[in-house]
Design a protein around this motif. Sequence first.
Motif, PDB file in Angstrom:
ATOM      1  N   LEU A 180       0.855  -1.182   0.000  1.00  0.00           N
ATOM      2  CA  LEU A 180       0.000   0.000   0.000  1.00  0.00           C
ATOM      3  C   LEU A 180       0.890   1.231   0.000  1.00  0.00           C
ATOM      4  CD1 LEU A 180      -2.979   0.940   0.267  1.00  0.00           C
ATOM      5  CD2 LEU A 180      -2.602   1.006   2.732  1.00  0.00           C
ATOM      6  N   SER A 181       0.545   2.221  -0.832  1.00  0.00           N
ATOM      7  CA  SER A 181       1.338   3.435  -0.968  1.00  0.00           C
ATOM      8  C   SER A 181       0.457   4.657  -0.758  1.00  0.00           C
ATOM      9  CB  SER A 181       1.879   3.497  -2.389  1.00  0.00           C
ATOM     10  OG  SER A 181       3.239   3.607  -2.423  1.00  0.00           O
ATOM     11  N   VAL A 182       0.961   5.629  -0.004  1.00  0.00           N
ATOM     12  CA  VAL A 182       0.270   6.889   0.211  1.00  0.00           C
ATOM     13  C   VAL A 182       1.238   7.998  -0.166  1.00  0.00           C
ATOM     14  CG1 VAL A 182      -0.839   8.375   1.931  1.00  0.00           C
ATOM     15  CG2 VAL A 182      -1.052   5.891   2.124  1.00  0.00           C
ATOM     16  N   GLY A 183       0.770   8.969  -0.976  1.00  0.00           N
ATOM     17  CA  GLY A 183       1.674  10.013  -1.425  1.00  0.00           C
ATOM     18  C   GLY A 183       1.062  11.404  -1.382  1.00  0.00           C
ATOM     19  N   TYR A 184       1.938  12.390  -1.355  1.00  0.00           N
ATOM     20  CA  TYR A 184       1.544  13.795  -1.420  1.00  0.00           C
ATOM     21  C   TYR A 184       2.585  14.533  -2.248  1.00  0.00           C
ATOM     22  CZ  TYR A 184       0.951  18.682  -0.249  1.00  0.00           C
ATOM     23  OH  TYR A 184       0.787  20.027  -0.346  1.00  0.00           O
ATOM     24  N   ALA A 185       2.120  15.469  -3.077  1.00  0.00           N
ATOM     25  CA  ALA A 185       3.030  16.316  -3.847  1.00  0.00           C
ATOM     26  C   ALA A 185       2.512  17.749  -3.846  1.00  0.00           C
ATOM     27  CB  ALA A 185       3.157  15.809  -5.281  1.00  0.00           C
ATOM     28  N   LEU A 186       3.441  18.687  -3.838  1.00  0.00           N
ATOM     29  CA  LEU A 186       3.128  20.108  -3.928  1.00  0.00           C
ATOM     30  C   LEU A 186       3.881  20.656  -5.125  1.00  0.00           C
ATOM     31  CD1 LEU A 186       1.988  22.798  -2.758  1.00  0.00           C
ATOM     32  CD2 LEU A 186       4.117  22.955  -1.443  1.00  0.00           C
ATOM     33  N   ARG A 187       3.133  21.189  -6.096  1.00  0.00           N
ATOM     34  CA  ARG A 187       3.722  21.733  -7.321  1.00  0.00           C
ATOM     35  C   ARG A 187       3.342  23.203  -7.434  1.00  0.00           C
ATOM     36  NH1 ARG A 187       2.358  23.259 -12.418  1.00  0.00           N
ATOM     37  NH2 ARG A 187       3.789  22.749 -14.105  1.00  0.00           N
ATOM     38  N   ARG A 188       4.343  24.045  -7.689  1.00  0.00           N
ATOM     39  CA  ARG A 188       4.105  25.463  -7.952  1.00  0.00           C
ATOM     40  C   ARG A 188       4.725  25.793  -9.291  1.00  0.00           C
ATOM     41  NH1 ARG A 188       5.145  27.396  -1.954  1.00  0.00           N
ATOM     42  NH2 ARG A 188       3.025  27.162  -1.224  1.00  0.00           N
ATOM     43  N   GLY A 189       3.916  26.424 -10.148  1.00  0.00           N
ATOM     44  CA  GLY A 189       4.471  26.778 -11.442  1.00  0.00           C
ATOM     45  C   GLY A 189       3.413  27.145 -12.454  1.00  0.00           C
ATOM     46  N   ASP A 190       3.816  27.112 -13.706  1.00  0.00           N
ATOM     47  CA  ASP A 190       2.966  27.517 -14.817  1.00  0.00           C
ATOM     48  C   ASP A 190       2.031  26.388 -15.224  1.00  0.00           C
ATOM     49  OD1 ASP A 190       4.435  29.937 -14.989  1.00  0.00           O
ATOM     50  OD2 ASP A 190       5.962  28.923 -16.189  1.00  0.00           O
ATOM     51  N   ILE A 191       0.804  26.746 -15.547  1.00  0.00           N
ATOM     52  CA  ILE A 191      -0.141  25.816 -16.157  1.00  0.00           C
ATOM     53  C   ILE A 191      -0.876  26.557 -17.262  1.00  0.00           C
ATOM     54  CG2 ILE A 191      -0.468  24.467 -14.043  1.00  0.00           C
ATOM     55  CD1 ILE A 191      -3.275  25.787 -13.842  1.00  0.00           C
ATOM     56  N   VAL A 192      -1.557  25.831 -18.113  1.00  0.00           N
ATOM     57  CA  VAL A 192      -2.405  26.424 -19.142  1.00  0.00           C
ATOM     58  C   VAL A 192      -3.846  26.131 -18.757  1.00  0.00           C
ATOM     59  CG1 VAL A 192      -3.036  26.433 -21.584  1.00  0.00           C
ATOM     60  CG2 VAL A 192      -0.645  26.112 -20.914  1.00  0.00           C
ATOM     61  N   THR A 193      -4.658  27.162 -18.713  1.00  0.00           N
ATOM     62  CA  THR A 193      -6.073  27.003 -18.409  1.00  0.00           C
ATOM     63  C   THR A 193      -6.882  27.293 -19.672  1.00  0.00           C
ATOM     64  OG1 THR A 193      -7.864  27.667 -16.927  1.00  0.00           O
ATOM     65  CG2 THR A 193      -6.298  29.373 -17.521  1.00  0.00           C
ATOM     66  N   TYR A 194      -7.928  26.515 -19.876  1.00  0.00           N
ATOM     67  CA  TYR A 194      -8.773  26.622 -21.062  1.00  0.00           C
ATOM     68  C   TYR A 194     -10.195  26.980 -20.643  1.00  0.00           C
ATOM     69  CZ  TYR A 194      -5.002  23.880 -23.153  1.00  0.00           C
ATOM     70  OH  TYR A 194      -3.785  23.439 -23.580  1.00  0.00           O
ATOM     71  N   TYR A 195     -10.872  27.773 -21.438  1.00  0.00           N
ATOM     72  CA  TYR A 195     -12.266  28.087 -21.177  1.00  0.00           C
ATOM     73  C   TYR A 195     -12.943  28.442 -22.495  1.00  0.00           C
ATOM     74  CZ  TYR A 195      -9.588  32.392 -20.490  1.00  0.00           C
ATOM     75  OH  TYR A 195      -8.682  33.400 -20.615  1.00  0.00           O
ATOM     76  N   SER A 237      -7.805  39.038 -24.239  1.00  0.00           N
ATOM     77  CA  SER A 237      -7.028  39.813 -23.274  1.00  0.00           C
ATOM     78  C   SER A 237      -5.547  39.560 -23.530  1.00  0.00           C
ATOM     79  CB  SER A 237      -7.364  39.367 -21.849  1.00  0.00           C
ATOM     80  OG  SER A 237      -8.724  39.563 -21.578  1.00  0.00           O
ATOM     81  N   PRO A 238      -4.675  40.442 -23.046  1.00  0.00           N
ATOM     82  CA  PRO A 238      -3.236  40.164 -23.188  1.00  0.00           C
ATOM     83  C   PRO A 238      -2.897  38.822 -22.530  1.00  0.00           C
ATOM     84  CG  PRO A 238      -3.601  42.406 -22.432  1.00  0.00           C
ATOM     85  CD  PRO A 238      -4.935  41.715 -22.397  1.00  0.00           C
ATOM     86  N   GLY A 239      -2.145  37.985 -23.222  1.00  0.00           N
ATOM     87  CA  GLY A 239      -1.771  36.678 -22.690  1.00  0.00           C
ATOM     88  C   GLY A 239      -2.713  35.559 -23.090  1.00  0.00           C
ATOM     89  N   GLU A 240      -3.884  35.889 -23.640  1.00  0.00           N
ATOM     90  CA  GLU A 240      -4.824  34.855 -24.080  1.00  0.00           C
ATOM     91  C   GLU A 240      -4.550  34.477 -25.530  1.00  0.00           C
ATOM     92  OE1 GLU A 240      -9.029  35.419 -21.745  1.00  0.00           O
ATOM     93  OE2 GLU A 240      -8.732  36.599 -23.553  1.00  0.00           O
ATOM     94  N   VAL A 241      -4.854  33.236 -25.858  1.00  0.00           N
ATOM     95  CA  VAL A 241      -4.711  32.728 -27.216  1.00  0.00           C
ATOM     96  C   VAL A 241      -5.998  32.000 -27.551  1.00  0.00           C
ATOM     97  CG1 VAL A 241      -3.433  31.102 -28.663  1.00  0.00           C
ATOM     98  CG2 VAL A 241      -2.211  32.488 -27.006  1.00  0.00           C
ATOM     99  N   LEU A 242      -6.460  32.132 -28.800  1.00  0.00           N
ATOM    100  CA  LEU A 242      -7.643  31.410 -29.237  1.00  0.00           C
ATOM    101  C   LEU A 242      -7.201  30.121 -29.928  1.00  0.00           C
ATOM    102  CD1 LEU A 242     -10.727  31.506 -29.404  1.00  0.00           C
ATOM    103  CD2 LEU A 242     -10.484  32.617 -31.630  1.00  0.00           C
ATOM    104  N   ALA A 274      -7.234  30.107 -24.245  1.00  0.00           N
ATOM    105  CA  ALA A 274      -6.229  29.503 -23.374  1.00  0.00           C
ATOM    106  C   ALA A 274      -5.353  30.614 -22.826  1.00  0.00           C
ATOM    107  CB  ALA A 274      -5.394  28.492 -24.137  1.00  0.00           C
ATOM    108  N   GLU A 275      -4.934  30.418 -21.590  1.00  0.00           N
ATOM    109  CA  GLU A 275      -4.125  31.433 -20.927  1.00  0.00           C
ATOM    110  C   GLU A 275      -3.154  30.738 -19.983  1.00  0.00           C
ATOM    111  OE1 GLU A 275      -4.966  35.508 -18.401  1.00  0.00           O
ATOM    112  OE2 GLU A 275      -6.472  33.931 -18.378  1.00  0.00           O
ATOM    113  N   GLY A 276      -1.924  31.185 -19.976  1.00  0.00           N
ATOM    114  CA  GLY A 276      -0.936  30.663 -19.040  1.00  0.00           C
ATOM    115  C   GLY A 276      -1.045  31.387 -17.713  1.00  0.00           C
ATOM    116  N   ILE A 277      -1.110  30.643 -16.612  1.00  0.00           N
ATOM    117  CA  ILE A 277      -1.202  31.242 -15.282  1.00  0.00           C
ATOM    118  C   ILE A 277      -0.238  30.529 -14.344  1.00  0.00           C
ATOM    119  CG2 ILE A 277      -3.594  32.018 -15.550  1.00  0.00           C
ATOM    120  CD1 ILE A 277      -4.463  29.590 -13.893  1.00  0.00           C
TER     121      ILE A 277
END
Length: 134
Positions: A43-58, A66-71, A81-84
């Motif tokens: 049995l394995s139990v894990g945790y991770a914390l990641r901080r950084g860039d992601i791409v969000t879509y809507y 808006s500045p930074g958005e791409v169609l 899509a926008e990088g945050i």
Amino acid sequence: HERIDFQAGYEYEHRDARSFLFTQNSNKIHVNLDFLLTDAIRLSVGYALRRGDIVTYYKDEGDALSPGEVLLNTFNTPMKAEGIRATTHSFSLTALFALTDNVSVNIAEERRETLSTGNSYTDDVFRLGISYSY
């Protein structure tokens, strides 16, 4: 036969892409505890914390970009899509069952909670795997 293993690590990721949107950097720390319950069950139990860039879509509502958005129209559906910058907390639980000396089955669930300014996303990832070793 009970045995406990502890693992910890750090990961830096840099993705270089032709588009500024998909060029990303992140830092991640993770910890994992493995419990060998029997010779055949782990049995394995894990945790991770990641901080950084992601791409969000809507969904594109037709308003100006808006500045930074791409169609994007990857799947014949216009999406913005926008990088945050974001923080992701991942929690995982895995069970591995040795069926024979060569074959094992693993079942896992991972929950990812991603937070950024004014936004939050939750993903659940389920895995089922069969491994054969010789």
